[in-house]
Scaffold this motif. Structure first.
Motif, PDB file in Angstrom:
ATOM      1  N   UNK A 252       0.840  -1.212   0.000  1.00  0.00           N
ATOM      2  CA  UNK A 252       0.000   0.000   0.000  1.00  0.00           C
ATOM      3  C   UNK A 252       0.871   1.257   0.000  1.00  0.00           C
ATOM      4  N   UNK A 253       1.969   1.212   0.749  1.00  0.00           N
ATOM      5  CA  UNK A 253       2.877   2.369   0.763  1.00  0.00           C
ATOM      6  C   UNK A 253       3.497   2.575  -0.617  1.00  0.00           C
ATOM      7  N   UNK A 254       3.830   1.464  -1.285  1.00  0.00           N
ATOM      8  CA  UNK A 254       4.384   1.561  -2.629  1.00  0.00           C
ATOM      9  C   UNK A 254       3.388   2.242  -3.561  1.00  0.00           C
ATOM     10  N   UNK A 255       2.139   1.786  -3.545  1.00  0.00           N
ATOM     11  CA  UNK A 255       1.131   2.361  -4.448  1.00  0.00           C
ATOM     12  C   UNK A 255       0.831   3.816  -4.100  1.00  0.00           C
TER      13      UNK A 255
ATOM     14  N   UNK B 173       1.430   7.048  -6.585  1.00  0.00           N
ATOM     15  CA  UNK B 173       0.398   8.058  -6.831  1.00  0.00           C
ATOM     16  C   UNK B 173       0.951   9.464  -6.586  1.00  0.00           C
ATOM     17  N   UNK B 174       1.693   9.635  -5.494  1.00  0.00           N
ATOM     18  CA  UNK B 174       2.250  10.953  -5.166  1.00  0.00           C
ATOM     19  C   UNK B 174       3.315  11.385  -6.168  1.00  0.00           C
TER      20      UNK B 174
ATOM     21  N   UNK C  26       3.039  12.660 -10.287  1.00  0.00           N
ATOM     22  CA  UNK C  26       2.830  14.057 -10.664  1.00  0.00           C
ATOM     23  C   UNK C  26       4.143  14.791 -10.930  1.00  0.00           C
ATOM     24  N   UNK C  27       5.274  14.138 -10.635  1.00  0.00           N
ATOM     25  CA  UNK C  27       6.574  14.803 -10.768  1.00  0.00           C
ATOM     26  C   UNK C  27       7.166  14.732 -12.167  1.00  0.00           C
ATOM     27  N   UNK C  28       6.533  13.974 -13.059  1.00  0.00           N
ATOM     28  CA  UNK C  28       7.014  13.880 -14.434  1.00  0.00           C
ATOM     29  C   UNK C  28       8.240  12.992 -14.609  1.00  0.00           C
ATOM     30  N   UNK C  29       8.438  12.034 -13.715  1.00  0.00           N
ATOM     31  CA  UNK C  29       9.558  11.099 -13.818  1.00  0.00           C
ATOM     32  C   UNK C  29       9.297  10.073 -14.913  1.00  0.00           C
ATOM     33  N   UNK C  30      10.361   9.449 -15.410  1.00  0.00           N
ATOM     34  CA  UNK C  30      10.171   8.352 -16.350  1.00  0.00           C
ATOM     35  C   UNK C  30       9.524   7.193 -15.591  1.00  0.00           C
ATOM     36  N   UNK C  31       8.882   6.297 -16.319  1.00  0.00           N
ATOM     37  CA  UNK C  31       8.224   5.154 -15.673  1.00  0.00           C
ATOM     38  C   UNK C  31       9.247   4.335 -14.902  1.00  0.00           C
ATOM     39  N   UNK C  32      10.401   4.103 -15.484  1.00  0.00           N
ATOM     40  CA  UNK C  32      11.452   3.330 -14.814  1.00  0.00           C
ATOM     41  C   UNK C  32      11.857   3.989 -13.498  1.00  0.00           C
ATOM     42  N   UNK C  33      12.125   5.298 -13.530  1.00  0.00           N
ATOM     43  CA  UNK C  33      12.537   6.002 -12.322  1.00  0.00           C
ATOM     44  C   UNK C  33      11.418   6.039 -11.287  1.00  0.00           C
ATOM     45  N   UNK C  34      10.204   6.186 -11.748  1.00  0.00           N
ATOM     46  CA  UNK C  34       9.057   6.209 -10.856  1.00  0.00           C
ATOM     47  C   UNK C  34       8.903   4.869 -10.129  1.00  0.00           C
ATOM     48  N   UNK C  35       8.864   3.785 -10.893  1.00  0.00           N
ATOM     49  CA  UNK C  35       8.653   2.461 -10.299  1.00  0.00           C
ATOM     50  C   UNK C  35       9.833   2.066  -9.415  1.00  0.00           C
ATOM     51  N   UNK C  36      11.048   2.199  -9.935  1.00  0.00           N
ATOM     52  CA  UNK C  36      12.224   1.782  -9.158  1.00  0.00           C
ATOM     53  C   UNK C  36      12.421   2.649  -7.920  1.00  0.00           C
ATOM     54  N   UNK C  37      12.200   3.941  -8.030  1.00  0.00           N
ATOM     55  CA  UNK C  37      12.347   4.822  -6.877  1.00  0.00           C
ATOM     56  C   UNK C  37      11.352   4.480  -5.779  1.00  0.00           C
TER      57      UNK C  37
END
Length: 108
Positions: free
Chosen positions: A12-15, A19-20, A23-34
């Motif tokens: 749940x914390x991951x999801x 979500x938060x 909105x920062x405009x990161x790449x999908x890879x950076x978003x998921x891995x981060x």
């Protein structure tokens, strides 16, 4: 993506982090891995696909398939101690392997 790591510790914390940060405009890879490295257990990220989190044992286990009397297959979790070393992913684990594969092939 909405059900990624559902059933895993801190899923749940991951999801929520996804979500938060979406909105920062990161790449999908950076978003998921981060989000994954910041919120999930290392066991979750290193787990083989198909392992499930055992709430009572507080570790990942590998499901075993057995057949019911009516002939239908069903999965039952086992407490195989070999699963402890590699962890599990509730079906979503092994994220590091996918990233390594995409990096070696030049994909983002």
């Amino acid at each position: 993506v909405l059900t990624l790591f559902a059933g895993d510790p801190f899923g749940k914390k991951f999801r929520a982090a996804m979500n938060d940060r979406a909105k920062l405009g990161l790449s999908v890879r950076d978003l998921v891995m981060g989000c994954a490295t910041d919120t999930l257990l290392e066991e979750t990220l290193l787990s083989p696909p198909g392992d499930v989190w055992d709430m009572h044992e507080k570790r990942y286990v590998t499901p075993q398939t057995h057949t019911h009397d009516d002939g239908h297959a069903a999965a039952a979790a086992t407490t195989d101690t070999t699963a402890t070393a590699t962890g599990g992913g509730g079906g979503g684990g092994g994220i590091d392997a996918g990233v390594q594969l995409s990096q070696s092939s030049g994909a983002a």
